[in-house]
Write an enzyme that holds these catalytic residues in place. Structure first.
Site, PDB file in Angstrom:
ATOM      1  N   GLU A  32       3.912  -8.617  35.391  1.00  0.00           N
ATOM      2  CA  GLU A  32       3.395 -10.165  33.582  1.00  0.00           C
ATOM      3  C   GLU A  32       2.382 -10.478  34.391  1.00  0.00           C
ATOM      4  OE1 GLU A  32       6.207 -10.259  30.431  1.00  0.00           O
ATOM      5  OE2 GLU A  32       5.226 -12.353  30.583  1.00  0.00           O
ATOM      6  N   TYR A  64       0.754 -11.788  24.481  1.00  0.00           N
ATOM      7  CA  TYR A  64       0.060 -11.775  23.709  1.00  0.00           C
ATOM      8  C   TYR A  64       0.055 -12.852  23.389  1.00  0.00           C
ATOM      9  CZ  TYR A  64      -1.691  -9.275  18.963  1.00  0.00           C
ATOM     10  OH  TYR A  64      -3.231  -8.997  18.872  1.00  0.00           O
ATOM     11  N   HIS A  92       0.739  -5.646  25.593  1.00  0.00           N
ATOM     12  CA  HIS A  92       1.827  -6.741  24.376  1.00  0.00           C
ATOM     13  C   HIS A  92       1.159  -6.612  22.929  1.00  0.00           C
ATOM     14  CE1 HIS A  92       4.777  -9.661  27.272  1.00  0.00           C
ATOM     15  NE2 HIS A  92       4.134  -8.623  27.421  1.00  0.00           N
ATOM     16  N   ARG A 122       8.648  -9.197  18.685  1.00  0.00           N
ATOM     17  CA  ARG A 122       8.067  -9.803  17.188  1.00  0.00           C
ATOM     18  C   ARG A 122       7.628 -10.721  17.159  1.00  0.00           C
ATOM     19  NH1 ARG A 122      13.052 -13.670  14.489  1.00  0.00           N
ATOM     20  NH2 ARG A 122      11.070 -15.532  16.209  1.00  0.00           N
ATOM     21  N   ALA A 142      10.944  -6.832  15.028  1.00  0.00           N
ATOM     22  CA  ALA A 142       9.583  -5.272  16.552  1.00  0.00           C
ATOM     23  C   ALA A 142      10.985  -4.475  16.125  1.00  0.00           C
ATOM     24  CB  ALA A 142      11.003  -6.293  17.325  1.00  0.00           C
ATOM     25  N   ASN A 178      20.330  -5.976  16.843  1.00  0.00           N
ATOM     26  CA  ASN A 178      19.077  -6.453  16.854  1.00  0.00           C
ATOM     27  C   ASN A 178      18.602  -5.241  18.098  1.00  0.00           C
ATOM     28  OD1 ASN A 178      16.385  -6.839  15.585  1.00  0.00           O
ATOM     29  ND2 ASN A 178      15.984  -8.243  17.437  1.00  0.00           N
ATOM     30  N   GLN A 193      14.353 -11.808  29.162  1.00  0.00           N
ATOM     31  CA  GLN A 193      13.899 -12.912  28.882  1.00  0.00           C
ATOM     32  C   GLN A 193      14.449 -13.480  30.219  1.00  0.00           C
ATOM     33  OE1 GLN A 193      11.410 -15.689  28.899  1.00  0.00           O
ATOM     34  NE2 GLN A 193      12.080 -15.779  27.101  1.00  0.00           N
TER      35      GLN A 193
END
Length: 314
Positions: A32, A64, A92, A122, A142, A178, A193
């Site tokens: 990334e 982003y 992103h 999100r 998201a 979620n 993460q």
């Protein structure tokens, strides 16, 4: 002479094979980056792409900014990677401060530019300290974004996962619910993460499986460039920083070379423990710096081949 348990453990380590000696080189990696703000930062980014491209990454993604603040720079960076390299580029996209029509238009532009992979998020509130508010006429979360992208084009879609629970989630169970909604909406995989101990990922992986989630789960690895900065980022996203990590970085603030060696050692050991637990895919948050990620990949047995990357002055 009485030998303590700790001494026995140390003796086993002394006689053990080198930690990375038996890795088959079968791991896969992705990286990334964030969009550069200046010409110098763009040069650094492109040097990093050139360094990591021979490792044959599955994809590289470009972040982003909150509120779409890097929207144009993100698009330009992703388009350039798609145009000038052999690496699959992922962009992103977030739900922040944009209508569905605006986000759909951005996704269409990516498709036209040859981008086939979206990291759908999100996003966080552009106002520090405030909770996310779904914009009027926008995607509310998201999962809705994933569903919307699925209607537009057959994108490959990655979403985020939180081994230590997203700060906005009411509970770990709600957080997993979620994640399942995002995957059920059509996401291909989840990228986590960053976290600091392998057991954190293993517990999360087991909990996700128990919740009926069987999609690919890729651990996000953050090689530490600056321990203070990582402490601040960890506090913001609810990631626990173990005490032993602070001890290892203590006294290295003015010794960047030594700090880099310590960082590489910690991150490589984390990846080795994950590998021992069956992980074969790793996603590196490079912070646009390649050497630490490259060194860790090398220890994991990943040996690259020359890849097409255009000159910096393209």
């Amino acid at each position: 002479m009485t030998v303590s348990v700790k001494q026995m453990q140390e003796a086993r380590l002394a006689l053990a094979a080198p930690l990375f000696a038996d890795i088959a080189g079968d791991a896969r990696v992705s990286f990334e980056f964030f969009p550069p703000k200046t010409e110098k930062m763009e040069e650094t980014l492109w040097e990093s792409v050139q360094t990591l491209a021979p490792l044959g990454p599955r994809f590289v993604s470009v972040t982003y900014g909150a509120g779409g603040t890097t929207r144009e720079r993100t698009h330009a960076t992703v388009a350039r990677i798609a145009r000038e390299t052999d690496i699959p580029a992922a962009a992103h996209l977030t739900c922040v401060d944009a209508t569905r029509e605006e986000i759909d238009a951005i996704a269409d532009e990516y498709w036209k530019a040859g981008v086939r992979h979206i990291v759908a998020l999100r996003g966080d509130s552009p106002v520090a300290g405030q909770k996310f508010q779904s914009p009027v006429g926008g995607y509310e979360n998201a999962a809705a974004l994933v569903a919307g992208l699925r209607k537009l084009h057959p994108f490959e879609i990655s979403v985020s996962a939180y081994p230590e629970c997203h700060p906005d989630s009411a509970s770990e169970a709600a957080d997993l619910d979620n994640l399942k909604r995002k995957l059920d909406a059509g996401a291909t995989r989840a990228i986590t993460q960053f976290f600091h101990e392998a057991e954190t990922f293993f517990r999360f992986r087991d909990a996700a499986a128990k919740a009926g989630i069987d999609a690919e789960m890729v651990p996000g690895i953050m090689p530490i460039m600056n321990f203070g900065a990582v402490q601040r980022m960890s506090a913001m996203c609810g990631t626990v920083v173990p005490d032993w990590m602070g001890t290892l970085f203590d006294g290295l603030d003015d010794r960047p070379a030594a700090r880099q060696l310590v960082s590489a050692t910690i991150a490589a050991e984390l990846c080795r423990r994950l590998y021992a637990g069956g992980v074969r895919d790793f996603h590196f948050y490079t912070l646009n710096r390649a050497e630490l990620s490259y060194a860790i990949c090398h220890l994991l047995g990943i040996r690259g081949q020359p890849a097409r990357v255009a000159a910096q002055a393209a």
